[in-house]
Design a protein around this motif. Sequence first.
Motif, short mmCIF file in Angstrom:
data_model
loop_
_atom_site.label_atom_id
_atom_site.label_comp_id
_atom_site.label_asym_id
_atom_site.label_seq_id
_atom_site.Cartn_x
_atom_site.Cartn_y
_atom_site.Cartn_z
N ALA A 1 0.58 -3.32 -9.90
CA ALA A 1 1.63 -4.09 -10.56
C ALA A 1 1.50 -4.01 -12.08
CB ALA A 1 1.59 -5.55 -10.11
N PHE A 2 0.35 -3.61 -12.57
CA PHE A 2 0.12 -3.37 -13.99
C PHE A 2 0.29 -1.89 -14.31
CE2 PHE A 2 -3.28 -2.04 -17.04
CZ PHE A 2 -2.67 -2.46 -18.20
N ALA A 3 -0.29 -1.01 -13.50
CA ALA A 3 -0.33 0.41 -13.81
C ALA A 3 1.05 1.07 -13.78
CB ALA A 3 -1.27 1.13 -12.83
N LEU A 4 1.88 0.75 -12.79
CA LEU A 4 3.20 1.38 -12.72
C LEU A 4 4.09 0.99 -13.89
CD1 LEU A 4 5.26 3.21 -11.34
CD2 LEU A 4 5.93 1.25 -9.94
N PRO A 5 4.26 -0.31 -14.20
CA PRO A 5 5.09 -0.63 -15.37
C PRO A 5 4.52 -0.09 -16.68
CG PRO A 5 4.79 -2.59 -14.03
CD PRO A 5 3.88 -1.52 -13.47
N LEU A 6 3.18 -0.04 -16.79
CA LEU A 6 2.57 0.54 -17.99
C LEU A 6 2.94 2.02 -18.09
CD1 LEU A 6 0.75 0.23 -20.46
CD2 LEU A 6 -1.19 0.81 -18.97
N PHE A 7 2.84 2.74 -16.98
CA PHE A 7 3.24 4.15 -16.98
C PHE A 7 4.71 4.28 -17.36
CE2 PHE A 7 5.44 7.56 -14.75
CZ PHE A 7 4.87 8.66 -15.38
N VAL A 18 -3.14 6.00 -12.29
CA VAL A 18 -3.50 5.78 -10.88
C VAL A 18 -4.93 5.24 -10.80
CG1 VAL A 18 -3.83 6.88 -8.64
CG2 VAL A 18 -1.91 7.57 -10.11
N ALA A 19 -5.82 5.80 -11.60
CA ALA A 19 -7.22 5.35 -11.59
C ALA A 19 -7.35 3.89 -12.03
CB ALA A 19 -8.07 6.26 -12.47
N ILE A 20 -6.62 3.49 -13.09
CA ILE A 20 -6.77 2.11 -13.55
C ILE A 20 -6.16 1.11 -12.57
CG2 ILE A 20 -6.92 2.71 -15.99
CD1 ILE A 20 -4.04 1.68 -16.30
N LEU A 49 0.82 -1.20 0.00
CA LEU A 49 0.00 0.00 0.00
C LEU A 49 0.86 1.26 0.00
CD1 LEU A 49 -2.77 1.33 0.11
CD2 LEU A 49 -2.68 1.11 2.60
N VAL A 50 1.90 1.27 0.82
CA VAL A 50 2.79 2.44 0.87
C VAL A 50 3.52 2.60 -0.46
CG1 VAL A 50 4.84 3.41 1.98
CG2 VAL A 50 3.02 2.42 3.38
N VAL A 51 3.98 1.50 -1.04
CA VAL A 51 4.65 1.57 -2.35
C VAL A 51 3.68 2.09 -3.41
CG1 VAL A 51 5.65 0.15 -4.20
CG2 VAL A 51 6.37 -0.19 -1.84
N ALA A 52 2.45 1.62 -3.39
CA ALA A 52 1.46 2.06 -4.36
C ALA A 52 1.16 3.55 -4.20
CB ALA A 52 0.17 1.24 -4.23
N LEU A 53 1.07 4.02 -2.98
CA LEU A 53 0.82 5.45 -2.76
C LEU A 53 2.00 6.29 -3.22
CD1 LEU A 53 -0.96 5.34 0.71
CD2 LEU A 53 -1.97 5.92 -1.50
N ALA A 54 3.21 5.88 -2.88
CA ALA A 54 4.40 6.61 -3.32
C ALA A 54 4.50 6.57 -4.85
CB ALA A 54 5.65 6.01 -2.69
N GLY A 55 4.23 5.42 -5.44
CA GLY A 55 4.26 5.30 -6.89
C GLY A 55 3.20 6.16 -7.56
#
Length: 116
Positions: free
Chosen positions: A91-97, A82-84, A56-62
């Motif tokens: 794990a999908f949204a960050l590498p896609l970005f 972030v919305a998707i 959760l913390v990693v996702a928020l920072a990301g």
Amino acid sequence: MTRHWTPLALCYLVLALAGLVGTWVFNVMAITQMTDFIGDLIRSGPAVSSITVDLLVVALAGSVFIIVEARRLGMRRGWLYVAISGVTAFAFALPLFLAMRQRHLTRLTTAAPPRE
């Protein structure tokens, strides 16, 4: 027209697809078994709770990184990544970005200089 899919961008795209498939296999299992997804995250013991807080913390920072970096680079609709992540997986949204960011950076560096 130049191609903007660098090896690094393709690597990020492969990671995005792995993140999407890897998480959704378990999401579909949770849905079909009608499990309490949030309850499982909270009540499955300290180890699972530790991993949950960690991610959760990693996702928020990301998410902050995605929005700030997209604005800095002039990428449109950075908030959409972030919305998707809420309906797919971070794990999908960050590498896609990161893949789209790499394409954007490549496009910027290979753009033709302005004509005089």
